[in-house]
Structure formats: C-alpha cells, structure tokens
Design an enzyme around this catalytic site. Structure first.
Site, short mmCIF file in Angstrom:
data_model
loop_
_atom_site.label_atom_id
_atom_site.label_comp_id
_atom_site.label_asym_id
_atom_site.label_seq_id
_atom_site.Cartn_x
_atom_site.Cartn_y
_atom_site.Cartn_z
N CYS A 8 1.77 -8.62 14.41
CA CYS A 8 3.06 -7.91 14.70
C CYS A 8 4.06 -9.16 14.75
O CYS A 8 5.28 -8.63 14.80
CB CYS A 8 3.24 -7.36 16.11
SG CYS A 8 1.91 -6.15 16.47
N HIS B 5 0.80 -1.31 -0.13
CA HIS B 5 0.13 -0.08 -0.09
C HIS B 5 0.92 1.32 0.02
O HIS B 5 2.17 1.12 -0.15
CB HIS B 5 -1.02 0.03 1.03
CG HIS B 5 -0.54 -0.21 2.42
ND1 HIS B 5 0.58 0.79 2.97
CD2 HIS B 5 -0.58 -1.12 3.45
CE1 HIS B 5 0.95 0.38 4.14
NE2 HIS B 5 0.24 -0.84 4.58
N LYS C 40 -5.96 5.68 9.60
CA LYS C 40 -5.27 4.62 9.07
C LYS C 40 -5.86 3.92 8.23
O LYS C 40 -6.96 3.49 8.16
CB LYS C 40 -4.95 3.49 10.40
CG LYS C 40 -3.92 2.82 10.34
CD LYS C 40 -3.66 2.14 11.88
CE LYS C 40 -2.88 0.93 11.51
NZ LYS C 40 -2.81 -0.23 12.19
N CYS D 15 -4.23 -6.94 20.81
CA CYS D 15 -2.99 -6.39 20.56
C CYS D 15 -3.22 -4.91 20.52
O CYS D 15 -4.07 -4.34 19.81
CB CYS D 15 -2.38 -6.78 19.09
SG CYS D 15 -1.38 -5.66 18.29
N LYS E 286 -8.60 -2.55 5.64
CA LYS E 286 -9.19 -3.03 4.47
C LYS E 286 -10.76 -3.12 4.82
O LYS E 286 -11.66 -2.95 3.78
CB LYS E 286 -9.05 -4.93 4.68
CG LYS E 286 -7.81 -5.05 3.71
CD LYS E 286 -7.90 -6.70 3.60
CE LYS E 286 -6.22 -7.09 3.88
NZ LYS E 286 -5.84 -8.05 4.53
N HIS F 24 -2.66 -4.08 16.59
CA HIS F 24 -3.53 -4.53 15.28
C HIS F 24 -4.89 -4.51 16.00
O HIS F 24 -5.97 -4.87 15.16
CB HIS F 24 -3.23 -5.91 14.98
CG HIS F 24 -1.83 -5.91 14.07
ND1 HIS F 24 -0.80 -5.86 14.45
CD2 HIS F 24 -1.86 -5.71 12.69
CE1 HIS F 24 0.16 -5.72 13.59
NE2 HIS F 24 -0.63 -5.49 12.45
N CYS G 283 0.89 -11.81 19.25
CA CYS G 283 -0.07 -11.34 18.08
C CYS G 283 0.71 -11.76 16.92
O CYS G 283 1.98 -11.26 16.50
CB CYS G 283 -0.04 -9.81 18.33
SG CYS G 283 -0.67 -8.98 16.68
N HIS H 239 3.78 1.43 2.31
CA HIS H 239 5.16 0.80 1.85
C HIS H 239 5.82 1.59 0.98
O HIS H 239 6.95 1.78 1.00
CB HIS H 239 4.74 -0.58 1.48
CG HIS H 239 4.08 -1.44 2.32
ND1 HIS H 239 2.91 -2.08 2.05
CD2 HIS H 239 4.45 -2.12 3.47
CE1 HIS H 239 2.67 -2.92 3.22
NE2 HIS H 239 3.77 -2.80 3.89
N1 MSP Z 1 8.51 -7.27 8.08
C1 MSP Z 1 8.49 -6.39 9.04
C2 MSP Z 1 9.67 -5.53 8.99
C3 MSP Z 1 11.06 -6.29 9.12
S1 MSP Z 1 12.50 -5.24 8.73
C4 MSP Z 1 13.85 -6.21 9.18
C5 MSP Z 1 7.33 -5.49 8.93
N2 MSP Z 1 6.51 -5.32 7.57
S2 MSP Z 1 5.33 -4.45 7.31
O1 MSP Z 1 5.07 -4.88 5.72
O2 MSP Z 1 4.39 -4.59 8.26
O3 MSP Z 1 5.99 -3.06 7.25
C6 MSP Z 1 7.02 -2.62 6.39
C7 MSP Z 1 7.36 -1.23 6.48
O4 MSP Z 1 6.26 -0.24 6.13
C8 MSP Z 1 7.67 -0.95 7.85
O5 MSP Z 1 8.79 0.01 8.25
C9 MSP Z 1 6.48 -0.05 8.67
O6 MSP Z 1 6.43 0.67 9.47
C10 MSP Z 1 5.94 0.52 7.23
N3 MSP Z 1 4.45 1.07 6.96
C11 MSP Z 1 3.59 0.21 7.07
N4 MSP Z 1 2.44 0.94 7.16
C12 MSP Z 1 2.72 2.23 7.01
C13 MSP Z 1 2.04 3.46 6.64
N5 MSP Z 1 0.71 3.45 6.63
N6 MSP Z 1 2.85 4.38 6.39
C14 MSP Z 1 4.11 4.31 6.51
N7 MSP Z 1 4.95 3.36 6.56
C15 MSP Z 1 4.12 2.27 7.01
O7 MSP Z 1 7.06 -4.63 9.80
#
Ligand code: MSP
Length: 616
Positions: free
Chosen positions: A131, A20, A294, A145, A297, A148, A128, A23
C-alpha cells in the site's frame, strides 16, 4: 451553458506488474465521464498515468535486476497500451519520473514548507510496501496489512513530517458541508467515521532508498511516494504555471475505494496547506472481482484487459464493465456477461436499430425527407429531449450504469416506434407518412448515437460518420437536429454478434453416452474435518467419510463456506478420480458443486442417507 474548463483524472497506476481489468475499469469509467463532458461542449482535460516511484517499484526493479528508471520505462508502456486498445482518449498521460512532474512537485512542496507545515523528526512505524502506507498497531491483523495481508515492516528513520493533524477540523467541516464532495455516500460516511479519531501528522520523506524525488536542501531524503503521486493532478495542468488556474480545482478524481483516505485526507490537507481549493468531487468506485473473488496471482484469476480485447471488440469490454455494475459498488467481470450484454443489448437493440433506419433511408430517399410534424410527432421528439436531460442529470451524479440503461431504453423505444409505424408498408400506400417516420427515426438515432458514443466510441464513431453528424448536447435538445436535405453516407452493418465459445454451449460432440456416465463413481460422503490449505484463501483440505472409509480431498470452496458451515454436511463426491496433489496436498476425489456468476452451491442430498450411497 457557458463552456467550462473541466479537469477529470484517474488514479495513476503502479507499474510494478501488467495492468488488470480493475485498472481498465477505472480508466473506462473515467473516459466515459470525460467523453460525456466533451459532448456537453466543455473544455476537458482528462489525465491518467503511472505512479513510478517508491519502495514497491524499487524492489521489483531490483528483483528483475534492472535500474528502476529502465524498469518503469518498459512497464509504463503496458499501461499506455491498455489505454490504446480500450480507446481511452486522454489529454495527458503523466509519469511521475518525468522532469515536468518533478518541477510541479517541488513547487508544491515549497508552498507547504513556506506555510511552516513541514518539520523534521524521528519516525517509528509499521509499513506495508504493497500500500506504500504506514499503519498503526490497531489496523494490523496478526502482524499483517489489512488490505494486502502481507507482513508489515517495522521502520525507524529520520523523516520530514507534514502537519496533517492541523487540518482535521477544516477537512471534516468541508466534507460535511459539501455533500457531493466525496461520493458515493457510503464512502463519505466511512471517512467521516474514521475522522472521529485524532489525525496524526504525516511522514513525507524516506531515507532508506533513493528512488524518488529528493527533498530540497536535504538530498538524503526522497519524497514519500503518495505526496509525490498525488501532486500529479497538478503537474498535469502545469502547476505552478498559469495554465493550472484554468483547470484547478479538478472536477473529479476517479479513484478506487482503497485509496479514498489518501485522496480525501492526505490530499485534502496538503491542498489546504498549499492554499489551493479542494477538488469538486472525489468518486471512490468499487472493485471488479473475477468469479466473485478478488483477483490474485496465486489463483491465476487475473484478467488482462489487453488479452481480452484480442478476443472481443473493445467496445464490448467497455460496454459490459460500465453496464454491469452500479458505479460505486463492487462488481464482477465475466466473459459470459460480456457476450450476453453485447449480443442482447448492443447488437440486438442499438445495432439493429441503426441498420434498419439507415438502410431504409438509403434505399428510399436521397436525403433526409421533410415532414410536417403534428402534436403526436412532436411528443416523440420531446420525449427524446427529456431522456437526454434525464441522462445528463444521472451523469452529473456519476450514475454511469443508469445512464447507459437510459440510452438503451431510448433505443428500445425507437425500435418500437419504427416497428409500429411500418415505414416499409407505408412507403407503398402513404409516402408522406413513411417520410415522417424516417425523419423522426433519423433524429432519434442521431441523439442515441451521440450519447452512446461516450460509451462505445469505436462503433459509434463509425455510426456518427455514416449519419454525418458531430455529437453535440445542445443540438440534441433542439430537435430536429437532422434537418430536411441532410445527407447520410453509405451505410453498412457495424455490429455483429459475438459467437458463443464452445465452452459456453453444449455442442453435440459434448454429449456423452450413458456408459461414459457409468464410469464415474459419484457417492455421498460426510465432511468430518475442514482446514484451510496453507497459502490459499480458496482451498480446504477436507476429511470425508465414505462407507466406513476416511479420505482426504481438496476443495476450492473456502471463500464460500466457513469451516463450521460444512462440518457434518453430506456432500456428493466423485470417488474414482486419480489421486492428485493440489498445492502440495493430496486429494483423493472431487467434491461436486454448482457455480454461476461467482456464486457457489454444494450439491447435497435432500435427506440423510448412508455414506457411500451411489448417485445414479
Ligand atoms: N498508485 C496508487 C494511486 C496513486 S493516485 C495519486 C495506486 N495504484 S494501483 O495501481 O494500486 O491502483 C490504481 C487504481 O486502480 C486505484 O484507483 C485502485 O483502486 C484501482 N484498482 C485496483 N484494483 C482494482 C479492482 N480490482 N477493481 C477496480 N479498481 C481497482 O493505488
């Protein structure tokens, strides 16, 4: 400045669903940083990737009735594709199910084991899956959690433990001594605060499923997904092979605020145990919300970065998400802001400047003209150098938004310089002066484009090609970098405004007759009761009083108003709407509210009036 080896990383994403905009935000910001260091002349290794093991992935694969490996093989392509469409120029895309990663993880684990920091014991805790993290009773809110809001699971199993508690003191000292290790300051304070409580040892293996890297000599255990994932920062530089020494310690881990603890405390203590240095910086950026909320879905507010780049130039997406929010704070993504920033800042300011200067130069000169510069002219170039140095300082503090602002300020000043010196008039009356203006303008444009290239590489890549230069920090400090006789290539308009979509403007066909309005019965009502609709954070079931009649309506204001703030309030209601079911709850009317940029305000009468009063 000698060439440094710089390792820049992003978090590796869970490929349990499509990426999304959150990311994408992290990857774009990290890519901006990496491109900036390349511009400085450093030897950059920029890595990103996907975190493919663990219970979360295992369960989704199971639900989809595919083998986990097959599932992640397909899903990881979505993340690679996101990087492609957003011009994320990584040097490595690491997948934790790759063999090379496994080798590095096991070499890393061996170090911890040899240090005597691993032991076996029984574990009981609350987990959880979202997380992939254990929580203590005190973190849990109503059995759920804290992040989440899903029920946590009670887990009891035999596990290998890492002696994390042993490193607490050293870790706190490190964070206190190295003020720029953990940024921004708010996260540093938060972690130091949490570290006032005694640390527990960390359970680092699981026996309840097999989707992970097996623990050596005890194959019924697989490695805890975080221990596995964090080590990606080493496997990307071929740890334990010699290459890793060139790039370790990492210059910066770009991660989101929710995983700062994992990176500072877990990763920090693991590295200490393995006898490795801690990364120079860990930057915990904020979260990107959509409509002030936030993404979720259930509300359907998930912005897909790949879809967005089908509608808008990828540079516009990159520009707006970097420019919109101070790096480190939470921000909002909206198409309206994206369009406004692109049209008003990039196209009107820089795009206009680029085309004005290059087309004028092309029309009037076969190559960059020569000019003798006086003190005033030199000052113009000196000021540009000062801007470059200022931006370099901002970038070293990860002030990404402010850096972009400064680049655009320099662009606006250059527009002003060009306008004030009127080369189009001078070319007829004082050719030497016009030559000088173009000579200076071309140089300023070269500097701006070289820096802006780190933010919007697709357009600036073409602009650099037309200017016929390679972006290089050192040359930007020694102006003029475009010298006499330098030939630029045939220019063209590189930027065009995004046409505002119909829904954003009032088209003539959107106008209504007064009779249309008269069909609507808008009335004043008083809110008597408000309760949240089950399974939704946004919706209230409201009981309202209209004349002497009680009605039930559903309104999406729960994340903006507490129950107590609205009970007893008079509101405006569209009263003759067809009854509808929202999330299974009947709604007989619609509350009227104003909304912009994620903020919501109710339309209320300015003095008390009888319920049922008509709004004309
Ligand atoms: N897999 C773990 C990270 C392991 S690093 C060794 C993880 N994955 S995640 O897919 O949940 O998140 C990946 C990254 O995207 C994280 O840094 C997380 O903070 C970031 N984000 C997830 N949602 C976000 C937003 N809505 N806004 C900005 N960044 C966000 O955590």
């Amino acid at each position: 400045m000698s060439k440094r080896n710089v390792l820049i990383t992003t978090a590796i994403d869970y490929p349990n669903a499509k990426p999304h905009i959150g990311h994408a935000y992290e990857k774009v910001c990290a890519d901006f940083t990496a491109r900036w260091f390349r511009f400085l002349g450093d030897n950059v290794h920029f890595s990103t990737g996907v975190d493919e093991h663990g219970l979360k992935i295992y369960r989704v694969a199971e639900k989809n009735r595919v083998a986990p490996q097959k599932f992640v093989d397909a899903m990881s392509e979505n993340f690679k594709n996101m990087d492609k469409v957003l011009d994320i120029k990584y040097d490595d895309f690491i997948r934790t199910s790759e063999e090379r990663h496994k080798k590095s993880v096991l070499a890393f684990y061996k170090k911890l084991y040899e240090k005597g920091d691993i032991y076996k014991a029984k574990y009981k805790g609350l987990y959880c899956v979202g997380c992939e993290t254990f929580y203590t009773e005190k973190d849990i809110v109503d059995g759920k959690c804290p992040i989440h809001k899903n029920p946590v699971e009670e887990v009891e199993e035999e596990s290998y433990f890492f002696k994390m508690a042993k490193y607490q003191k050293k870790l706190v000292e490190h964070i206190k001594k190295n003020k720029d290790f953990l940024q921004p300051e708010s996260r540093r304070k938060e972690i130091l605060n949490r570290l006032k409580e005694p640390l527990k040892d960390l359970s680092i293996s699981r026996t309840s499923f097999t989707w992970g890297i097996p623990i050596p000599n005890d194959k019924k255990h697989v490695m805890y997904v975080w221990t596995d994932a964090l080590a990606n920062y080493l496997s990307t530089i071929d740890y334990p092979k010699e290459k890793y020494k060139k790039f370790w310690p990492a210059y910066v881990h770009h991660i989101g605020k929710d995983i700062v603890w994992h990176h500072v405390v877990i990763w920090g203590s693991l590295l200490m145990s393995a006898g490795l240095k801690l990364p120079k910086h860990i930057f915990g950026h904020g979260f990107i919300n959509v409509k002030g909320e936030k993404m979720s879905k259930t509300t359907g507010d998930i912005v897909d970065p790949v879809e967005i780049t089908k509608q808008f130039p990828s540079d516009a997406v990159r520009y707006s998400i970097i420019r919109e929010t101070p790096f480190g704070e939470d921000g909002n993504f909206s198409e309206e802001n994206l369009i406004e920033r692109w049209n008003n800042e990039v196209v009107n300011n820089y795009g206009n400047l680029f085309y004005r200067i290059t087309s004028f130069a092309e029309r009037n000169f076969s190559s960059s003209p020569y000019a003798v510069l006086n003190e005033k002219d030199k000052k113009v170039l000196d000021n540009a150098v000062k801007s470059v140095l200022k931006i370099e300082k901002l970038m070293s503090k990860f002030k990404l938004k402010d850096s972009v602002e400064e680049i655009m300020n320099l662009s606006a000043e250059t527009n002003k310089y060009f306008q004030e010196n009127e080369p189009w008039a001078k070319i007829k009356t004082n050719r030497k002066e016009a030559e000088k203006t173009i000579y200076i303008s071309l140089n300023l444009l070269a500097v701006i484009t070289s820096m802006l290239n780190c933010v919007i590489p697709k357009s600036c890549g073409q602009a650099l090609d037309i200017l016929n230069i390679k972006p290089d920090f050192k040359s930007c400090l020694k102006l003029p970098l475009i010298k006499k006789g330098h030939k630029i290539k045939k220019t063209r308009m590189l930027f065009s405004k995004i046409e505002v979509k119909e829904s954003f403007i009032e088209k003539e066909s959107d106008t209504v007759e007064i009779t249309d309005f008269q069909k609507l019965k808008i009335k004043i009502a008083t809110i008597k009761k408000a309760v949240k609709v089950e399974g939704s954070d946004k919706l209230y079931k409201l009981e309202i009083e209209l004349d002497n009649e009680k009605r039930q309506i559903v309104a999406g204001i729960a994340s903006h108003y507490k129950e107590d703030d609205i009970i007893g309030k008079q509101i405006a209601v569209l009263a003759n709407l067809k009854p509808a079911k929202i999330k299974g709850v009947e709604s007989n009317g619609m509350l009227l509210a104003a909304e912009k940029n994620g903020r919501v305000a109710l339309l209320v009468p300015d003095k008390k009036i009888d319920n049922g009063a008509d709004i004309h």
